[in-house]
Design an enzyme around this catalytic site. Structure first.
Site, PDB file in Angstrom:
ATOM      1  CB  SER A  39      -0.911   0.043   1.235  1.00  0.00           C
ATOM      2  OG  SER A  39      -1.729  -1.101   1.303  1.00  0.00           O
TER       3      SER A  39
HETATM    4  N1  SAH Z   1      -0.985  -4.821   3.909  1.00  0.00           N
HETATM    5  C1  SAH Z   1      -0.135  -5.138   2.784  1.00  0.00           C
HETATM    6  C2  SAH Z   1      -0.719  -4.723   1.452  1.00  0.00           C
HETATM    7  C3  SAH Z   1      -1.929  -5.466   1.139  1.00  0.00           C
HETATM    8  S1  SAH Z   1      -2.337  -5.714  -0.570  1.00  0.00           S
HETATM    9  C4  SAH Z   1       1.255  -4.570   2.938  1.00  0.00           C
HETATM   10  O1  SAH Z   1       1.541  -3.908   3.954  1.00  0.00           O
HETATM   11  O2  SAH Z   1       2.095  -4.821   2.062  1.00  0.00           O
HETATM   12  C5  SAH Z   1      -3.687  -6.798  -0.252  1.00  0.00           C
HETATM   13  C6  SAH Z   1      -3.288  -8.205   0.104  1.00  0.00           C
HETATM   14  O3  SAH Z   1      -4.480  -8.876   0.499  1.00  0.00           O
HETATM   15  C7  SAH Z   1      -2.730  -9.024  -1.060  1.00  0.00           C
HETATM   16  O4  SAH Z   1      -1.510  -9.566  -0.698  1.00  0.00           O
HETATM   17  C8  SAH Z   1      -3.776 -10.102  -1.298  1.00  0.00           C
HETATM   18  O5  SAH Z   1      -3.235 -11.356  -1.706  1.00  0.00           O
HETATM   19  C9  SAH Z   1      -4.420 -10.206   0.075  1.00  0.00           C
HETATM   20  N2  SAH Z   1      -5.780 -10.732   0.121  1.00  0.00           N
HETATM   21  C10 SAH Z   1      -6.806 -10.529  -0.741  1.00  0.00           C
HETATM   22  N3  SAH Z   1      -7.916 -11.190  -0.342  1.00  0.00           N
HETATM   23  C11 SAH Z   1      -7.580 -11.826   0.823  1.00  0.00           C
HETATM   24  C12 SAH Z   1      -8.293 -12.685   1.717  1.00  0.00           C
HETATM   25  N4  SAH Z   1      -9.558 -13.049   1.521  1.00  0.00           N
HETATM   26  N5  SAH Z   1      -7.628 -13.139   2.794  1.00  0.00           N
HETATM   27  C13 SAH Z   1      -6.322 -12.828   3.025  1.00  0.00           C
HETATM   28  N6  SAH Z   1      -5.609 -12.029   2.223  1.00  0.00           N
HETATM   29  C14 SAH Z   1      -6.226 -11.533   1.122  1.00  0.00           C
END
Ligand code: SAH
Length: 206
Positions: A55
């Protein structure tokens, strides 16, 4: 570079000193592939592989500030991604459980977090829609992927008086919501500005 980025965030309205201090400590460049380290202190989201992104620093700061993290909190994060956000929460003293559905990203983040020495972070491979019942209930829940609505199991796993910060909307844009749980059935909802996250998807992938 980190100091300059934090000045920018402060100018954009991030006033919680504890959030800025935590972001000053966590080395964001370590969450990037080596070839892209010079991008790490720009205020932008960036690809981390598997079609996902770390993010934007402003987004991390905004969500963390809204969550009002206390050192005594047990926090559930949905969407570990690179692991950066989990480290920021841990730096603020919280006990962090973070869930990732993509096994490659899960494994990479788990290793990096261990290398950095954070003992108050547990990385779970699973579907965030299910939450993490073995660790529940949580004081705070932070969702870092775009949800179509508040997942019922996450609401269940939040303590009464607890807070969930979650971007809710369609794939193009989402409203940042702050949900305060008032009882098992009742909550207060505050609507914040629009953001754009990658979607929160059902199930997990090996
Ligand atoms: N917080 C992260 C950025 C998140 S991007 C950081 O600091 O880098 C969103 C992430 O959510 C992605 O890696 C994606 O694979 C994950 N994601 C999407 N749907 C999800 C779900 N149902 N459960 C767990 N993770 C999920």
């Amino acid at each position: 570079m980190r100091r300059k980025l934090l000045r920018e965030l402060a100018q954009e309205g991030i006033t919680d000193r504890r959030v800025l201090d935590a972001m000053f400590v966590v080395p964001r460049h370590l969450f990037f592939e080596k070839a892209f380290v010079e991008k790490a202190y720009e205020n932008n989201a960036f690809p981390i592989g598997e079609g996902q992104t770390i993010s934007q620093p402003y987004t991390v700061a905004y969500q963390t500030q809204l969550l009002n993290v206390q050192a005594t909190d047990k926090v559930l994060e949905i969407g570990t991604g690179s692991g950066y956000q989990a480290c920021v929460l841990a730096e603020m003293g919280a006990r962090v459980i973070t869930i990732e559905r993509n096994h490659k990203l899960f494994e990479k983040a788990r290793q990096l977090i261990a290398q950095l020495g954070y003992q108050n972070i547990t990385v779970v491979f699973g579907d965030g829609y299910e939450g993490a019942p073995v660790y529940a209930p949580f004081d705070k829940i932070l969702v870092t992927a775009a949800a179509p609505q508040v997942p019922p199991k996450l609401f269940e796993q939040l303590k009464t008086g607890g807070v969930m910060v979650i971007p809710v909307g369609n794939d193009d844009s989402q409203n940042m919501l702050k949900i305060t749980k008032l009882s098992e059935t009742d909550y207060k909802e505050e609507t914040g500005p629009m953001f754009k996250f990658v979607p929160m998807l059902k199930g997990k992938i090996d």
